[in-house]
Enzyme design. Structure first.
Site, short mmCIF file in Angstrom:
data_model
loop_
_atom_site.label_atom_id
_atom_site.label_comp_id
_atom_site.label_asym_id
_atom_site.label_seq_id
_atom_site.Cartn_x
_atom_site.Cartn_y
_atom_site.Cartn_z
N GLY A 1 3.01 -1.14 4.24
CA GLY A 1 3.05 0.28 3.91
C GLY A 1 4.47 0.71 3.59
N GLY A 2 5.13 1.34 4.55
CA GLY A 2 6.45 1.95 4.36
C GLY A 2 7.46 1.07 3.62
N GLY B 1 3.01 2.34 10.76
CA GLY B 1 3.98 3.41 10.57
C GLY B 1 4.73 3.79 11.85
N SER C 1 3.84 -2.13 10.25
CA SER C 1 5.29 -2.24 10.40
C SER C 1 5.85 -3.60 9.98
CB SER C 1 5.71 -1.87 11.83
OG SER C 1 5.33 -0.54 12.12
N HIS D 1 -9.45 1.23 4.95
CA HIS D 1 -8.16 1.40 5.64
C HIS D 1 -8.37 2.31 6.85
CE1 HIS D 1 -4.05 2.53 6.52
NE2 HIS D 1 -3.70 1.43 5.90
N ASN E 1 0.87 -1.18 0.00
CA ASN E 1 0.00 0.00 0.00
C ASN E 1 0.91 1.22 0.00
OD1 ASN E 1 -1.78 2.06 0.48
ND2 ASN E 1 -2.36 1.39 2.55
N TRP E 2 0.98 1.90 -1.15
CA TRP E 2 1.91 3.02 -1.27
C TRP E 2 1.35 4.31 -0.68
CZ3 TRP E 2 3.90 2.06 -6.98
CH2 TRP E 2 4.72 0.92 -6.97
P1 13P Z 1 3.28 0.41 7.64
O1 13P Z 1 3.77 -0.89 7.02
O2 13P Z 1 4.01 1.61 7.11
O3 13P Z 1 3.21 0.31 9.12
O4 13P Z 1 1.76 0.60 7.10
C1 13P Z 1 0.85 -0.43 7.25
C2 13P Z 1 -0.37 -0.09 6.49
O5 13P Z 1 -1.14 0.78 6.90
C3 13P Z 1 -0.63 -0.80 5.23
O6 13P Z 1 -1.92 -0.56 4.77
#
Ligand code: 13P
Length: 256
Positions: A239-240, A178, A218, A100, A10-11
């Site tokens: 995410g990240g 995050g 994370s 989300h 998920n960018w």
């Molecule tokens: P992170 O991997 O940056 O914690 O984000 C998770 C997320 O919200 C994916 O949708």
């Protein structure tokens, strides 16, 4: 039963369409095409990059599937700023993230909106990635199970059992997104087991054993292996770490 793993990036609001093209190309150089025989890999760019990523994946025959981060439930109409399921379907979008926590918490998305979106995505032959998760306060108050199972129940209301089996659920504890604080693999496995039990209650044992449930929050190259070893965890919503092709490639190659 063995469920096919699904790893989705998920960018969020990152990467212009030009950056996005480079990221998928770099990713493709780093992942042996055979890897995709055993795992679904999805990237979810912003709306403005969907078309560019679609044409790159198709032109270079990269077996990564395309996902969107949100959708409106109506086909068309006076909804300034929204994107319809028909528009996504025409771009060969296969997956759509729905509900989300950032949409729920920052943009006021309700369970009712989420349910309408799930139904619209399914009606257009795409797969929703329905996100659920608790806040830190809810976790500390012992409300995790009630929160996530309530969100699953509301999100999948009115969906037929055989269709529900094709949906992807994503358990994303909000306090782990995050923050670098991931849930332990045992905690994630336990909550995902509770979600699966709720699906069993709603739709029966067949749907519960087929539906795929991801963990998100994370996820990094260093923890994907142990998460994927857990019996209830069928994949990850990243995410990240999915923004960087080297890191996301290492996550995709978690078996190596
Ligand atoms: P992170 O991997 O940056 O914690 O984000 C998770 C997320 O919200 C994916 O949708």
């Amino acid at each position: 039963m063995s469920r096919r793993p699904i790893l989705a990036g998920n960018w969020k609001m990152h990467h212009t369409h030009l950056d996005a093209i480079q990221v998928v190309q770099k990713l493709s150089y780093q992942v042996d095409p055979k890897t995709y025989d055993d795992v679904d890999v999805v990237v979810c760019p912003t709306f403005t990059a969907l078309r560019s990523v679609q044409t790159t994946l198709e032109a270079d025959r990269i077996p990564i599937q395309l996902g969107a981060q949100d959708v409106h439930w109506e086909e068309h109409g006076a909804f300034t700023g929204e994107v319809s399921p028909t528009m996504l379907e025409k771009l060969n979008v296969a997956y759509v993230i729905v509900g989300h926590s950032e949409r729920r918490e920052l943009f006021g998305e309700t369970d009712d909106n989420v349910n309408k979106k799930v139904q619209a995505v399914l009606a257009h032959g795409m797969t929703p990635i329905l996100c659920v998760g608790e806040t830190l306060d809810e976790r500390e108050a012992g409300q995790t199970q009630a929160k996530v199972t309530g969100q699953v129940r509301a999100g999948l209301a009115g969906v037929k059992a055989e269709v529900a089996a094709t949906v992807v659920l994503a358990y994303e504890p909000i306090w782990a997104i995050g923050t670098g604080k991931n849930a332990t693999s045992e905690d994630a496995n336990e909550t995902i087991g509770q979600i699966r039990a709720e699906v069993r209650e709603m739709f029966g044992a067949g749907t519960a054993s087929e539906i795929r449930i991801q963990y998100g929050g994370s996820v990094k190259p260093g923890n994907i292996g142990e998460l994927m070893e857990m019996p209830e965890i069928d994949g990850a919503l990243v995410g990240g770490a999915s923004l960087d092709p080297d890191d996301f490639a290492r996550i995709i190659r978690y078996r190596d």
